[in-house]
Design an enzyme around this catalytic site. Structure first.
Site, PDB file in Angstrom:
ATOM      1  N   TYR A  64       3.689  -7.234  15.659  1.00 35.12           N
ATOM      2  CA  TYR A  64       4.701  -6.151  15.336  1.00 35.12           C
ATOM      3  C   TYR A  64       6.252  -6.725  15.207  1.00 35.12           C
ATOM      4  O   TYR A  64       6.541  -7.747  15.731  1.00 35.12           O
ATOM      5  CB  TYR A  64       4.935  -5.307  16.559  1.00 35.12           C
ATOM      6  CG  TYR A  64       4.546  -3.865  16.371  1.00 35.12           C
ATOM      7  CD1 TYR A  64       5.539  -3.111  15.302  1.00 35.12           C
ATOM      8  CD2 TYR A  64       3.529  -3.111  16.783  1.00 35.12           C
ATOM      9  CE1 TYR A  64       5.128  -1.832  15.074  1.00 35.12           C
ATOM     10  CE2 TYR A  64       3.095  -1.752  16.624  1.00 35.12           C
ATOM     11  CZ  TYR A  64       3.869  -1.132  15.904  1.00 35.12           C
ATOM     12  OH  TYR A  64       3.870   0.128  15.312  1.00 35.12           O
ATOM     13  N   ASP A 241      13.627   2.998 -10.870  1.00 39.89           N
ATOM     14  CA  ASP A 241      12.151   2.573 -10.305  1.00 39.89           C
ATOM     15  C   ASP A 241      11.260   2.101 -11.201  1.00 39.89           C
ATOM     16  O   ASP A 241      10.783   2.444 -12.126  1.00 39.89           O
ATOM     17  CB  ASP A 241      11.472   4.073  -9.860  1.00 39.89           C
ATOM     18  CG  ASP A 241       9.984   3.929  -9.337  1.00 39.89           C
ATOM     19  OD1 ASP A 241       9.345   2.891  -9.158  1.00 39.89           O
ATOM     20  OD2 ASP A 241       9.469   5.005  -8.960  1.00 39.89           O
ATOM     21  N   LYS A 273       1.390  -3.786  -9.655  1.00 38.38           N
ATOM     22  CA  LYS A 273       1.137  -3.524 -10.927  1.00 38.38           C
ATOM     23  C   LYS A 273       1.299  -4.680 -11.555  1.00 38.38           C
ATOM     24  O   LYS A 273       0.716  -5.605 -11.514  1.00 38.38           O
ATOM     25  CB  LYS A 273       1.806  -2.249 -11.082  1.00 38.38           C
ATOM     26  CG  LYS A 273       1.730  -1.037 -10.295  1.00 38.38           C
ATOM     27  CD  LYS A 273       2.400   0.291 -10.537  1.00 38.38           C
ATOM     28  CE  LYS A 273       1.923   1.415  -9.658  1.00 38.38           C
ATOM     29  NZ  LYS A 273       2.595   2.646  -9.718  1.00 38.38           N
ATOM     30  N   ARG A 279      -0.812  -4.978  -3.147  1.00 33.88           N
ATOM     31  CA  ARG A 279      -0.575  -3.719  -2.898  1.00 33.88           C
ATOM     32  C   ARG A 279       0.978  -3.684  -2.036  1.00 33.88           C
ATOM     33  O   ARG A 279       0.781  -4.083  -0.662  1.00 33.88           O
ATOM     34  CB  ARG A 279      -1.343  -3.087  -2.326  1.00 33.88           C
ATOM     35  CG  ARG A 279      -2.782  -3.019  -2.766  1.00 33.88           C
ATOM     36  CD  ARG A 279      -3.625  -1.372  -2.591  1.00 33.88           C
ATOM     37  NE  ARG A 279      -2.938  -0.806  -3.589  1.00 33.88           N
ATOM     38  CZ  ARG A 279      -3.265  -0.452  -4.718  1.00 33.88           C
ATOM     39  NH1 ARG A 279      -3.978  -1.455  -5.270  1.00 33.88           N
ATOM     40  NH2 ARG A 279      -2.882   0.353  -5.497  1.00 33.88           N
TER      41      ARG A 279
HETATM   42  C1  PLP Z   1       2.839   3.644  -9.002  1.00 31.35           C
HETATM   43  C2  PLP Z   1       4.177   4.225  -8.929  1.00 31.35           C
HETATM   44  C3  PLP Z   1       4.741   4.779  -7.515  1.00 31.35           C
HETATM   45  C4  PLP Z   1       4.139   4.767  -6.466  1.00 31.35           C
HETATM   46  O1  PLP Z   1       3.420   3.320  -6.016  1.00 31.35           O
HETATM   47  P1  PLP Z   1       2.218   3.390  -4.741  1.00 31.35           P
HETATM   48  O2  PLP Z   1       2.263   1.926  -4.407  1.00 31.35           O
HETATM   49  O3  PLP Z   1       1.125   3.920  -5.382  1.00 31.35           O
HETATM   50  O4  PLP Z   1       3.193   4.336  -3.639  1.00 31.35           O
HETATM   51  C5  PLP Z   1       6.074   4.804  -7.674  1.00 31.35           C
HETATM   52  N1  PLP Z   1       6.896   5.194  -8.788  1.00 31.35           N
HETATM   53  C6  PLP Z   1       6.358   4.783 -10.027  1.00 31.35           C
HETATM   54  C7  PLP Z   1       7.181   4.905 -11.079  1.00 31.35           C
HETATM   55  C8  PLP Z   1       4.864   4.536  -9.890  1.00 31.35           C
HETATM   56  O5  PLP Z   1       4.581   4.002 -11.237  1.00 31.35           O
END
Ligand code: PLP
Length: 478
Positions: A64, A241, A273, A279
């Site tokens: 933790y 984002d 990604k 992740r």
């Molecule tokens: C994939 C994505 C997310 C969310 O990501 P997670 O890891 O699945 O929560 C947020 N914003 C954008 C633009 C994304 O493409």
């Protein structure tokens, strides 16, 4: 035969797991086999390195570590401090950011941290100052009630979903849409491109607290310098984002006006990604928002995942190597080769092409819905996902689009020739698929007809395409 380190590591891990619950060991092994066999064109997926994967499977998970590096609510966090500090350091260096917060468990969580950091900075802090108290517990009931109302009455302007925006940018099914009064900007119906004059118009009229840029299905670059000017004009905080395209920023494909980091007040991302890490999520910002961002846990996040932060440190170290820039530029070259291959065969693409890692095919040109196309391609060994196109007549469930992306196949080493072959396979499936009908004879948006012999043949060809490009080549599970 002597095994290499990677094979030994994964084989041993599976042996240990198998002794407890063999079905889990089997599923892990089967996942590798499935990934190896599929032509993965899902734009948001990738293959993390063995070092990244292995950094997650250990006892760092047992700790933790609420708080931040050097300021924990738990004792004995020295090793977590090491990995969190390393991940943050690599992130700052890689992206040229003043501050990096590497605890978010996912992209959605990173966005929540960012939204609340901005709300705390721009709404809560002034209210505390006005009431002449240092923290919320010192507010009177009446002042607290007023502040809560104010926090939930702020405005956000983000990209519309059907233009490629993301659910977390203020849409009703997501918590962001329940927190914020949201308006969207779309794309020009003629070109499919963001019309910055229209964004400015919407911003002047709506006066959002936060202007959000970033997307998950827009195949073009965004000019973040112009977006920042719009935000400044209306007094908005500019948030980007970059969940989808962080790898292209890291790999210096997106520079200058197209690099969000120097232009945005706050940047969020996923790490799994195009960035090719574990992740997870991350927030980057300048010194002004750093303290508020660091309150992410326990403000909106559960306890940090130290094993995942270790993997983030490994993946970010990989992304700082020169070969990552080469990888990032190959992602875009491959997406462009795929787009050209499809266009040459007569496909209709949203915006007519791409300058990032993804291509959005408007499959209405083939007389299909996105759902029909997605399933027909899957039957043929090609993994994609359906996606709305701008002003989609089929809505968000059936859609009229197929989104394809190249980060994963580029990691495997496929290049331009294979992209052209992939375009041929996609085109073959889509031209050979016919829309199906309901029992009462009306056209169905889900049913389709594809000769199984065609699907089989394409599956075999897709598989042949991959044989020269083994996935995790050094991993032999025996
Ligand atoms: C994939 C994505 C997310 C969310 O990501 P997670 O890891 O699945 O929560 C947020 N914003 C954008 C633009 C994304 O493409």
């Amino acid at each position: 035969m002597s095994l290499n380190a990677e094979s030994t590591a994964f084989r041993s891990a599976l042996e240990v797991i198998r002794a407890v619950e063999p079905r889990v060991a089997d599923a892990i092994g089967a996942e590798l086999a499935d990934q190896r066999e599929s032509l993965k064109l899902i734009a948001s997926e990738n293959y993390a390195s063995p070092a990244t994967l292995l950094a997650m499977g250990n006892w760092l998970s047992d700790k933790y570590a609420e708080g931040t590096v050097g300021r924990r609510f738990y004792a004995g966090c020295q090793n977590v401090d090491t990995v969190e500090a390393l991940a943050a350091e690599h992130a700052r260096q890689l992206f040229g950011a003043a501050h990096a917060y590497v605890q978010p468990h996912s992209g959605i969580d990173a966005n929540l941290v960012a939204f609340w950091a901005v709300l705390a900075d721009r709404v809560e802090s002034p209210a505390l100052k006005k009431a002449q108290v240092r923290q919320v517990n010192e507010l009177t009931e009446a002042d607290w009630f007023a502040l809560r109302r104010e926090l939930s009455n702020q405005r956000m302007l983000g990209m519309s979903l059907d233009a490629g925006g993301h659910l977390t940018h203020g849409f009703r099914p997501n918590i962001s849409g329940k927190m914020f009064d949201q308006r969207s900007y779309g794309t020009d119906p003629a070109t499919g491109l963001i019309d910055y004059d229209k964004v400015a118009e919407a911003a002047r009229e709506f006066k959002p607290l936060i202007l959000v840029a970033g997307y998950s299905a827009y195949p073009r670059k965004v000019n973040f310098r112009i977006m920042r000017e719009i935000a400044d004009e209306v007094g908005a905080t500019f948030m980007v984002d970059m969940a989808h395209f962080a790898g292209l920023v890291a790999g210096k494909v997106f520079t200058g006006d197209f690099d969000p980091v120097p232009h945005a007040h706050i940047v969020t991302t996923t790490t799994h990604k195009s960035l090719r890490g574990p992740r997870g999520g991350m927030v980057l910002c300048g010194p002004e928002l750093a303290d508020q961002v660091d309150r992410g846990c326990p403000m909106v996040l559960g306890g940090p995942l130290p094993h995942v932060m270790a993997a983030k440190a490994v993946a970010l170290a990989e992304a700082r190597r020169p070969d990552f820039a080469d990888y990032a530029s190959r992602i875009v070259a491959n997406a462009q080769a795929l787009a050209e291959g499809l266009l040459r065969r007569g496909a209709k693409l949203v915006t007519g092409g791409t300058d990032n890692h993804l291509v959005l095919i408007d499959v209405s040109g083939y007389g299909l819905t996105g759902r029909q196309a997605e399933q027909a391609l899957l039957d043929s060994g090609i993994v994609t996902n359906r996606n709305a196109v701008p002003q989609d007549p089929n809505g968000a469930w059936y859609t009229s689009g197929i989104r394809i992306g190249t980060p994963a196949l580029t990691t495997r080493g496929l290049g331009g020739a294979e992209m052209d072959a992939t375009a041929e396979l996609i085109h073959t499936v889509l031209t050979q698929t016919a829309p199906g009908s309901n029992p009462d004879g009306t056209p169905s948006k889900a049913k389709y007809v594809l000769d199984p012999a065609v699907a089989d043949k394409v599956s075999r060809q897709a598989n042949e395409l991959l044989t020269g490009f083994p996935l995790y080549p050094a991993v032999d599970l025996g």
